[in-house]
Design an enzyme around this catalytic site. Structure first.
Site, PDB file in Angstrom:
ATOM      1  N   GLY A   1      -9.717 -22.244  14.589  1.00  0.00           N
ATOM      2  CA  GLY A   1      -9.880 -21.110  15.495  1.00  0.00           C
ATOM      3  C   GLY A   1      -8.606 -20.829  16.273  1.00  0.00           C
ATOM      4  N   THR A   2      -8.659 -19.806  17.099  1.00  0.00           N
ATOM      5  CA  THR A   2      -7.480 -19.399  17.871  1.00  0.00           C
ATOM      6  C   THR A   2      -6.990 -20.516  18.784  1.00  0.00           C
ATOM      7  OG1 THR A   2      -8.232 -17.097  17.846  1.00  0.00           O
ATOM      8  CG2 THR A   2      -6.580 -17.694  19.491  1.00  0.00           C
TER       9      THR A   2
ATOM     10  N   ASP B   1     -17.029 -24.385  19.461  1.00  0.00           N
ATOM     11  CA  ASP B   1     -17.962 -23.477  20.094  1.00  0.00           C
ATOM     12  C   ASP B   1     -18.834 -24.266  21.061  1.00  0.00           C
ATOM     13  OD1 ASP B   1     -19.525 -20.755  19.943  1.00  0.00           O
ATOM     14  OD2 ASP B   1     -21.037 -22.335  19.732  1.00  0.00           O
TER      15      ASP B   1
ATOM     16  N   CYS C   1     -10.414 -19.368  31.116  1.00  0.00           N
ATOM     17  CA  CYS C   1      -9.056 -18.822  31.036  1.00  0.00           C
ATOM     18  C   CYS C   1      -8.660 -18.023  32.277  1.00  0.00           C
ATOM     19  CB  CYS C   1      -8.903 -17.971  29.777  1.00  0.00           C
ATOM     20  SG  CYS C   1     -10.264 -16.824  29.472  1.00  0.00           S
TER      21      CYS C   1
ATOM     22  N   GLY D   1      -8.912 -13.454  24.228  1.00  0.00           N
ATOM     23  CA  GLY D   1      -9.800 -14.344  24.952  1.00  0.00           C
ATOM     24  C   GLY D   1     -11.192 -14.416  24.362  1.00  0.00           C
TER      25      GLY D   1
ATOM     26  N   HIS E   1      -4.306 -12.227  30.451  1.00  0.00           N
ATOM     27  CA  HIS E   1      -5.314 -11.660  31.349  1.00  0.00           C
ATOM     28  C   HIS E   1      -4.647 -11.215  32.652  1.00  0.00           C
ATOM     29  CE1 HIS E   1      -8.164 -12.920  28.527  1.00  0.00           C
ATOM     30  NE2 HIS E   1      -8.776 -13.898  29.168  1.00  0.00           N
TER      31      HIS E   1
ATOM     32  N   ASN F   1      -3.959 -16.449  28.788  1.00  0.00           N
ATOM     33  CA  ASN F   1      -5.297 -16.969  28.513  1.00  0.00           C
ATOM     34  C   ASN F   1      -5.325 -17.956  27.360  1.00  0.00           C
ATOM     35  OD1 ASN F   1      -4.774 -14.199  27.237  1.00  0.00           O
ATOM     36  ND2 ASN F   1      -6.421 -14.978  25.926  1.00  0.00           N
TER      37      ASN F   1
END
Length: 432
Positions: A25-26, A99, A164, A195, A316, A409
């Site tokens: 994931g990111t 997650d 974040c 985000g 952000h 973020n």
């Protein structure tokens, strides 16, 4: 009483062996990029979804930067089904970018097995014995792991970094709190699409648009800020004894006891999710056990957050207004904005030489005096993404002061925050 870390040592050898959960994931990929050439930590295992398990890491890499050479041939494990491999894999620590629904049990199991878990997930941030740590703001909260439920049995523990947006917001508030005291604050966020993770919102939804809702985000900012600015009421040495003697009685009476309850009844306490708390679920403060087990949030500071998703890729932006306890005034009895800017600029490490931690920048807050700065496109990468940019400081006609800040973020608010917490644990010998 707020605990302070001692015996900080920045000369670390040999390297610590780490696993990364959620590595495709990111946030997971940013973790790997930060750790690829890290002087203290080496990545030896990466967990992903069942779909990607068994593949080489470079074959599932999705990032504008190339997959680091040192990890490209690592064969991915199933983060859920291969959990035992992380437990038996001769690891010293694990970074979690899972997650939140998966992280609840997986992170608990890893900590119970004796591993140090540094999590970006929100799952355990509300647990009263799990600290949310931002090294410049509340490094002493890392000591809480010594009274964490996992630590006593196995030596393992969970440390989380904040949401974040919270990372930038609480940094600014801490600088103001130290200088002038903070009574209350209002923040409005303009949060980048990164985000939301991968794949994030569909571009048709976000292009030329603002989405004024991000599930759970406002509550996270409000509750996490109070927890981070809170305090530990007892020392780590005192807490286990208090835990053993008072928990059962407090469960039955809801009142503080004299410690005369029998030790054999200590297991009668309810699970964290059932305990009375100031917020839903695993509250940031438990009415029964908060005074003994965990951090007492700073409920004296009132926080109100409003959040928005905007068509910006990274960084952000937040508009913040703050009421100060003792606002600085000039000779005309008006707000001295220069004193506010100086408080931001002079905000520094509470632990000597903390910028010797590999990911920590020498300057944690960058102040801009131009009215059109900071901007996420140009300023979110300052300090390699670990610096909070603040500008447009001016008097507020409703509260006292208002300003704009930008926080990265993806780095300070996610992967970089987790790595910084691990570095602090290593340097303070909490992770051996």
């Amino acid at each position: 009483m707020t605990l302070t870390l001692s015996n900080i040592d920045y000369n670390i050898s040999p390297k610590f062996r780490a696993g990364v959960l959620g590595g495709t994931g990111t946030v997971g990929q940013n973790l790997v990029l930060l750790l690829a050439n890290h002087p203290w930590i080496t990545v030896v295992a990466i967990g992903a979804s069942e779909r990607n398990a068994g593949k080489r890491y470079q074959d599932v890499w999705r990032n504008c930067r190339p997959c680091p050479e040192v990890v490209k041939d690592i064969v991915l494990w199933d983060a859920l089904q291969d959990k035992k491999k992380f437990i038996t894999g001769d690891l010293d620590l694990v970074f979690s970018a899972l997650d939140s629904e998966l992280a609840v049990q997986v992170e608990s199991d890893l900590a119970a097995s004796g591993l140090a878990v540094f999590s970006n997930a929100s799952s355990h941030r509300g647990d009263i014995d799990v600290p949310i740590v931002l090294p410049l703001v509340n490094p002493g909260h890392l000591e809480l792991v010594k009274i964490q439920r996992f630590y006593a049995k196995s030596g393992g523990y969970i440390v989380t970094n904040s949401n974040c947006s919270t990372a930038g917001f609480v940094t600014a508030l801490k600088a103001l709190q130290d200088a002038f005291g903070v009574d209350s604050a209002i923040c409005t966020t303009m949060q980048a699409v990164s985000g939301a993770g991968n794949p994030g919102p569909h571009w048709n939804q976000i292009d030329s648009n603002v989405v004024p809702y991000i599930p759970g985000e406002e509550e996270k900012i409000e509750n996490e800020t109070k927890k981070i600015l809170g305090k530990l009421p007892v020392s780590a040495e005192q807490a286990p004894a208090l835990d053993a003697h008072t928990c059962a009685a407090e469960k039955n009476t809801g009142k503080e006891t004299d410690g005369s309850t029998s030790v054999e009844h200590q297991d009668e306490r309810p699970p964290l999710s059932d305990a009375s708390s100031s917020t839903s679920g695993r509250g940031t403060v438990c009415a029964v056990y908060g005074k003994i087990h965990g951090i007492i949030p700073n409920d004296q500071i009132r926080i109100s957050a409003s959040v928005n998703r905007v068509p910006v890729v990274d960084g952000h932006t937040m508009s913040v207004s703050v009421k100060l306890t003792k606002p600085p005034l000039d000779e005309n009895m008006k707000l001295n904005t220069s004193a506010i800017e100086e408080a931001f600029e002079n905000f520094t490490f509470s632990i000597p030489d903390m910028d010797k931690l590999p990911v920590i920048p020498s300057k944690f807050i960058q102040v801009f005096r131009s009215l059109d700065e900071p901007q996420p496109k140009f300023h979110s990468q300052i300090g390699n993404g670990m610096t909070v940019s603040i500008g447009k400081v001016r008097a507020c006609s409703v509260l006292d002061v208002k300003f704009t800040l930008v926080v990265n973020n993806a780095i300070l608010g996610a992967a970089g925050g987790a790595v910084a917490n691990a570095e602090l644990a290593i340097a303070s010998r909490i992770l051996l």
